[in-house]
Scaffold this active site. Structure first.
Site, PDB file in Angstrom:
ATOM      1  N   GLY A  60      28.895   0.608 -51.370  1.00  0.00           N
ATOM      2  CA  GLY A  60      29.716   1.245 -52.401  1.00  0.00           C
ATOM      3  C   GLY A  60      30.635   2.251 -51.759  1.00  0.00           C
ATOM      4  N   GLN A  65      36.290   9.591 -51.280  1.00  0.00           N
ATOM      5  CA  GLN A  65      35.839   9.416 -49.899  1.00  0.00           C
ATOM      6  C   GLN A  65      36.965   8.956 -48.966  1.00  0.00           C
ATOM      7  OE1 GLN A  65      32.227   6.944 -51.173  1.00  0.00           O
ATOM      8  NE2 GLN A  65      31.422   8.071 -49.413  1.00  0.00           N
ATOM      9  N   CYS A 110      24.991   7.963 -47.123  1.00  0.00           N
ATOM     10  CA  CYS A 110      26.360   8.117 -47.629  1.00  0.00           C
ATOM     11  C   CYS A 110      27.341   7.977 -46.460  1.00  0.00           C
ATOM     12  CB  CYS A 110      26.511   9.499 -48.271  1.00  0.00           C
ATOM     13  SG  CYS A 110      28.116   9.765 -49.048  1.00  0.00           S
ATOM     14  N   LEU A 111      28.424   7.241 -46.708  1.00  0.00           N
ATOM     15  CA  LEU A 111      29.440   7.053 -45.657  1.00  0.00           C
ATOM     16  C   LEU A 111      30.053   8.388 -45.243  1.00  0.00           C
ATOM     17  CD1 LEU A 111      31.246   3.933 -47.158  1.00  0.00           C
ATOM     18  CD2 LEU A 111      29.777   3.948 -45.130  1.00  0.00           C
ATOM     19  N   GLU A 154      28.092   6.232 -56.755  1.00  0.00           N
ATOM     20  CA  GLU A 154      29.563   6.295 -56.640  1.00  0.00           C
ATOM     21  C   GLU A 154      30.191   7.132 -57.751  1.00  0.00           C
ATOM     22  OE1 GLU A 154      28.779   4.219 -53.354  1.00  0.00           O
ATOM     23  OE2 GLU A 154      30.477   5.480 -53.882  1.00  0.00           O
ATOM     24  N   HIS A 157      30.161  10.652 -56.936  1.00  0.00           N
ATOM     25  CA  HIS A 157      31.241  11.080 -56.038  1.00  0.00           C
ATOM     26  C   HIS A 157      32.482  11.505 -56.838  1.00  0.00           C
ATOM     27  CE1 HIS A 157      29.852  10.601 -51.951  1.00  0.00           C
ATOM     28  NE2 HIS A 157      29.535   9.343 -52.108  1.00  0.00           N
TER      29      HIS A 157
HETATM   30  O1  K2U Z   1      29.040   6.159 -51.317  1.00  0.00           O
HETATM   31  C1  K2U Z   1      28.770   5.870 -50.154  1.00  0.00           C
HETATM   32  O2  K2U Z   1      28.822   6.687 -49.254  1.00  0.00           O
HETATM   33  C2  K2U Z   1      28.233   4.490 -49.830  1.00  0.00           C
HETATM   34  C3  K2U Z   1      26.748   4.568 -49.833  1.00  0.00           C
HETATM   35  C4  K2U Z   1      26.300   3.893 -51.057  1.00  0.00           C
HETATM   36  C5  K2U Z   1      24.853   4.077 -51.397  1.00  0.00           C
HETATM   37  C6  K2U Z   1      24.458   3.785 -52.663  1.00  0.00           C
HETATM   38  C7  K2U Z   1      23.139   3.903 -53.044  1.00  0.00           C
HETATM   39  C8  K2U Z   1      22.185   4.329 -52.167  1.00  0.00           C
HETATM   40  C9  K2U Z   1      22.569   4.640 -50.888  1.00  0.00           C
HETATM   41  C10 K2U Z   1      23.914   4.545 -50.496  1.00  0.00           C
HETATM   42  C11 K2U Z   1      26.238   3.969 -48.498  1.00  0.00           C
HETATM   43  O3  K2U Z   1      27.143   3.959 -47.508  1.00  0.00           O
HETATM   44  S1  K2U Z   1      25.811   2.348 -48.549  1.00  0.00           S
HETATM   45  C12 K2U Z   1      24.769   2.219 -47.149  1.00  0.00           C
HETATM   46  C13 K2U Z   1      23.552   1.505 -47.607  1.00  0.00           C
HETATM   47  C14 K2U Z   1      23.483   0.154 -47.376  1.00  0.00           C
HETATM   48  C15 K2U Z   1      22.392  -0.540 -47.877  1.00  0.00           C
HETATM   49  C16 K2U Z   1      21.405   0.110 -48.619  1.00  0.00           C
HETATM   50  C17 K2U Z   1      21.494   1.477 -48.848  1.00  0.00           C
HETATM   51  C18 K2U Z   1      22.584   2.181 -48.328  1.00  0.00           C
HETATM   52 NI    NI Z   2      28.217   8.336 -50.823  1.00  0.00          NI
END
Ligand code: K2U
Ligand code: NI
Length: 180
Positions: A60, A65, A110-111, A154, A157
């Site tokens: 997401g 971001q 989170c990215l 998201e 955010h």
């Molecule tokens: O918003 C962001 O920074 C992207 C997040 C999204 C996210 C949503 C729910 C829970 C954790 C993170 C991450 O970059 S996505 C990375 C990731 C991939 C697989 C499973 C969990 C997190």
């Molecule tokens: Ni995030």
């Protein structure tokens, strides 16, 4: 194409602001931005592309971001059955949700956060959202499982809320976790 250099990191004030609603009908610029956000997620999940452009895998992303304080999110995530939810959504709004909450076992990432922040993030187990897709069509989605968690992350955010603002291990201890 968007790469990690476009991603704002924690401490950037844009991540703490309330993002502005998109004026509809959406401009070509806004539609293009949303398409690029979705393309980033697809690229980040393609092993070759992610390696070549050093992309962190994301399921997401929200417009703040990438430095745009507008209410746009993109998700590209499969649920436990393998059903893919791939959407760019403008002005997403949770219109109803379950009383039941859950949390992602192992916590969230989170990215925009280049560090591990352990802890459970309680989220609604099921949500119904409304919004407008990248082509300008109205959208209504009923979500549960990981897609529901990602969308809540998201939308947070867009309201300047980071996942670690919601860590609550005490509350989570009363909930059933969502397997990864
Ligand atoms: O918003 C962001 O920074 C992207 C997040 C999204 C996210 C949503 C729910 C829970 C954790 C993170 C991450 O970059 S996505 C990375 C990731 C991939 C697989 C499973 C969990 C997190
Ligand atoms: Ni995030």
């Amino acid at each position: 194409m968007l790469t990690m250099k476009d991603i704002r990191r924690e401490g950037d004030p844009i991540l703490e602001k309330e993002a502005k609603e998109i004026d509809l009908p959406a401009s070509e610029d806004d539609k293009q931005t949303l398409r690029e956000m979705l393309e980033f997620l697809k690229n980040s999940q393609d092993p070759e592309t992610a390696l070549e452009y050093e992309l962190r895998s994301g399921i997401g992303i929200a417009a703040p971001q990438i430095g745009i304080s507008k209410r746009m999110i993109a998700v590209h995530v499969s649920d436990h059955r393998g059903t893919l939810y791939s959407y760019g959504i403008m002005n997403p709004k949770i219109i109803s949700h379950s009383v039941e909450k859950t949390y992602l076992d192992g916590g969230e990432g989170c990215l925009s956060v280049d560090r591990e922040v352990p802890g459970a993030v309680p989220r609604y187990a099921r949500i119904t959202i409304k919004g407008v897709d990248a082509e300008g069509n109205p959208l209504k989605l009923r979500l549960k499982g990981l897609p529901a968690i990602v969308v809540q992350h998201e939308i947070d955010h867009l309201d300047g809320v980071m996942f670690y603002d919601r860590i609550n291990n005490e509350e989570a201890s009363e909930l059933s976790p969502l397997g990864n």
